[in-house]
Design a protein around this motif. Structure first.
Motif, PDB file in Angstrom:
ATOM      1  N   THR A 434      34.371  94.744  14.194  1.00 58.08           N
ATOM      2  CA  THR A 434      34.572  95.800  13.203  1.00 58.08           C
ATOM      3  C   THR A 434      35.007  97.121  13.836  1.00 58.08           C
ATOM      4  OG1 THR A 434      32.240  96.474  13.261  1.00 58.08           O
ATOM      5  CG2 THR A 434      32.850  94.745  11.692  1.00 58.08           C
ATOM      6  N   TRP A 435      35.334  97.080  15.132  1.00 60.29           N
ATOM      7  CA  TRP A 435      35.786  98.285  15.827  1.00 60.29           C
ATOM      8  C   TRP A 435      37.269  98.151  16.195  1.00 60.29           C
ATOM      9  CZ3 TRP A 435      32.658 102.556  16.908  1.00 60.29           C
ATOM     10  CH2 TRP A 435      31.300 102.387  16.677  1.00 60.29           C
ATOM     11  N   ILE A 436      37.967  99.263  16.149  1.00 58.47           N
ATOM     12  CA  ILE A 436      39.354  99.333  16.615  1.00 58.47           C
ATOM     13  C   ILE A 436      39.331 100.023  17.968  1.00 58.47           C
ATOM     14  CG2 ILE A 436      41.659 100.217  16.160  1.00 58.47           C
ATOM     15  CD1 ILE A 436      40.924 100.252  13.174  1.00 58.47           C
ATOM     16  N   TRP A 459      38.032 104.458  20.574  1.00 60.64           N
ATOM     17  CA  TRP A 459      37.543 103.456  19.627  1.00 60.64           C
ATOM     18  C   TRP A 459      37.104 104.142  18.336  1.00 60.64           C
ATOM     19  CZ3 TRP A 459      35.470 104.897  24.242  1.00 60.64           C
ATOM     20  CH2 TRP A 459      34.262 105.590  24.215  1.00 60.64           C
ATOM     21  N   GLU A 462      36.277 100.320  11.866  1.00 59.70           N
ATOM     22  CA  GLU A 462      37.251 100.041  10.811  1.00 59.70           C
ATOM     23  C   GLU A 462      36.854 100.767   9.524  1.00 59.70           C
ATOM     24  OE1 GLU A 462      37.365  95.818  10.470  1.00 59.70           O
ATOM     25  OE2 GLU A 462      38.959  95.595  11.959  1.00 59.70           O
ATOM     26  N   ASP A 463      35.557 100.774   9.242  1.00 59.49           N
ATOM     27  CA  ASP A 463      35.046 101.458   8.059  1.00 59.49           C
ATOM     28  C   ASP A 463      34.723 102.898   8.438  1.00 59.49           C
ATOM     29  OD1 ASP A 463      33.883 102.341   5.753  1.00 59.49           O
ATOM     30  OD2 ASP A 463      32.168 100.971   5.809  1.00 59.49           O
ATOM     31  N   GLU A 464      35.568 103.812   8.037  1.00 60.40           N
ATOM     32  CA  GLU A 464      35.376 105.212   8.402  1.00 60.40           C
ATOM     33  C   GLU A 464      34.136 105.816   7.760  1.00 60.40           C
ATOM     34  OE1 GLU A 464      38.926 107.311   7.489  1.00 60.40           O
ATOM     35  OE2 GLU A 464      40.134 106.279   9.018  1.00 60.40           O
TER      36      GLU A 464
END
Length: 571
Positions: A434-436, A459, A462-464
């Motif tokens: 769930t991380w970019i 990093w 994904e969910d801000e």
């Protein structure tokens, strides 16, 4: 013009200072027009917002032409207003230097010559050479804003009222009596002059002067979760969950956590146990701990204050978790004090071994499982239900295990960290998927015959709208071709700790890469505000293939001047 930082209570201010010929030239440009004054102010605001400053201290230590004063006032006023709108809660403080007629003349008080600048800013830092009645006179001039007057104290004692140094409290007593504020300059005097017997003892002694004069202004815990590993942002090692990951000296002020309110006792002979925040003994998390060392007879105990709190408890229980390392039959517990308007005061004692030597109610914590690589540490947990009570004090209590397993009077124990929360559940971290994660500004090079790598790793979730985390431990795995897979399966690689980040980015500078390394895996271990750390196998990561030696040589060749390339080609 110079810019540096000033710590003011819990805020950090940048200092804008102009002095000498260069300062005069800067002012001539900055104050030439109203528009120029606004431009400089806007640049300072942008700088403060970008770097996280809480405002500015303005120190104009130059003589000005009186025709420049209107634009100086415009600069101060505009900076204050724009800082407030851009960073709510920010401060702009005026230093007692140049006066309203343009003369560099320290007034050592608030008066008609510097009040116009006070009126358009958030306060004034008064120069140090004030006399006994100046705080009272300044308070009268300030009116309802007397707490915005910060009377300066130079701890080195250079012209300061009371002499500073070990009599700093003389000035503090006068300031407190007249109900204005204090600005303590250069408390680093303790360190810079190597006050005996050692820095930590002298530091505690000096700050005890402040406490005796003004008391303790800030108290905690107030809210949950509360966590402290007693880290001061420096040390000789770093540990994570009881396991050492770094064994060299380091400094990173962002790693500080809540510090204990240790009491200083002038007469060392009256203490059986020496207590100090320590950087030599192994730590549980970070680089700090509280070490208790001395002598203690069987049946005796020693108590010292750790924290003063104001934590109101509700109907649900709260959980105390703390880590301890000790030798022999030395035991370390916690004494908690509570108060209630209807029920009065109450004490609870958290003891890892059953004991009947204390008059307060005793709770025996549950022993938690510690990691295999942290055998010396014991983690204790206990739940407490005290609805309507306020937690006001936390003390550490040293005692001996009963019955005695040895006859020695020596005592040694280390408190690694302490956590107070309203849940016993382990922190749930977002999974790595769930991380970019991205690598930028990748630069390969060589140093002393070895490959090196520099890059920026960033990093974001994904969910801000997901949870925010205050800290990230960064590791690297240097994977070789042989370690990727053998006939018996993949080999376990070594994870090397390379630093910590308090934002969602980390810069790697000239990382040395062994010659047989085929790829690098940078692991970002997410850490929560309650001290919990994500399992490294579940943490987000960035993987990068290592450039071959041929590519490295090509890169270096590409950087050579054309004439050198031709010469090599000719050879």
């Amino acid at each position: 013009m110079s810019i540096y930082c000033l710590s003011l209570e819990t805020k950090v201010l940048g200092t804008f200072i102009v002095e000498g010929e260069e300062g005069t030239a800067t002012c001539n440009k900055m104050l030439s027009t109203k528009e120029s004054a606004h431009k400089y102010a806007e640049l300072l605001v942008k700088l403060a917002v970008a770097l996280g400053f809480d405002g500015w201290l303005l120190n104009m230590e130059v003589d000005l032409d009186i025709s420049q004063i209107p634009n100086l006032k415009e600069f101060v006023s505009y900076l204050t207003q724009t800082m407030h709108s851009s960073a709510p809660g920010s401060l702009v403080i005026w230093y007692d230097s140049v006066t309203i007629d343009g003369t560099l003349s320290w007034q050592n008080q608030l008066n008609e010559k510097n009040k116009p600048f006070f009126d358009i800013s958030d306060g004034i830092f008064v120069n140090y050479s004030w006399e006994e009645d100046y705080p009272k006179l300044s308070a009268t001039v300030a009116g309802d804003r007397k707490l915005d007057v910060y009377m300066g104290i130079d701890v080195f004692g250079r012209g300061t009222y009371g002499g500073g140094q070990w009599t700093t409290n003389v000035a503090l007593d006068v300031i407190k009596k007249d109900n204005v504020s204090a600005a303590i300059f250069a408390p680093g005097w303790v360190y810079e002059t190597k006050q005996p017997p050692d820095f930590q003892t002298a530091q505690n002694r000096w700050w005890s002067l402040v406490e005796k004069s003004w008391g303790i202004v800030q108290i905690y815990p107030k809210t949950l979760p509360f966590y402290s590993n007693f880290d001061q942002g420096r040390g000789n090692h770093i540990s994570v969950d009881g396991a050492p990951v770094l064994s060299t000296q380091w400094n990173n002020i962002s790693s500080q956590t809540f510090q204990p309110f240790l009491e200083y006792v002038d007469d060392s002979t009256s203490k059986t146990i020496e207590v100090h925040v320590d950087f030599k003994e192994a730590s549980f998390n970070g680089g700090g701990n509280i070490t208790f060392k001395g002598t203690l007879e069987a049946g005796a105990s020693f108590s010292t204050r750790l924290f003063l709190g104001q934590l109101l408890l509700g109907p649900l229980p709260i959980y105390f978790i703390y880590s301890v390392s000790s030798e022999g039959n030395s035991q370390l517990g916690l004494s908690l004090e509570f108060s209630s308007e209807t029920e009065g005061k109450k004490k609870l004692f958290l003891a890892s071994q059953g004991t009947n030597q204390f008059s307060s109610e005793v709770l025996v914590p549950r022993r938690l499982t510690t990691p295999d690589n942290a055998p010396r540490w014991v983690m204790q947990e206990v739940s407490i239900a005290m609805n309507g009570y306020t937690l006001t004090e936390i003390h550490a209590v040293c005692y001996k295990q009963q019955p005695e397993i040895t006859n020695t009077t020596e005592y040694f124990a280390v408190l690694g960290d302490i956590k107070i929360s309203n849940s016993r559940n382990n922190t749930e971290f977002p999974p790595s998927t769930t991380w970019i994660v991205d690598g930028q500004d990748i630069e390969w090079g060589t140093s002393q015959g070895s490959k090196t790598l520099s890059l920026k790793i960033s990093w974001k979730p994904e969910d801000e709208k997901g949870p925010l985390f205050p800290k990230y431990n960064i590791y690297v795995e240097k994977l070789s071709k042989q370690s990727i897979r053998t006939l018996k399966g993949p080999l376990e690689s070594v994870r090397e700790y390379i630093g910590v980040a308090h934002i969602e980015a980390f810069y790697v500078s000239q990382l040395v890469i062994p010659s047989d390394t085929s790829s690098l895996k940078f692991i970002i271990q997410v850490c929560n505000v309650d001290g919990a750390s994500q399992n490294l196998d579940d943490a987000p990561f960035f993987q990068l293939d290592v450039q071959s030696s041929t590519n490295i040589l090509s890169l270096l060749f590409g950087c050579l001047p054309p004439l050198v390339k031709k010469f090599i080609a000719y050879l």
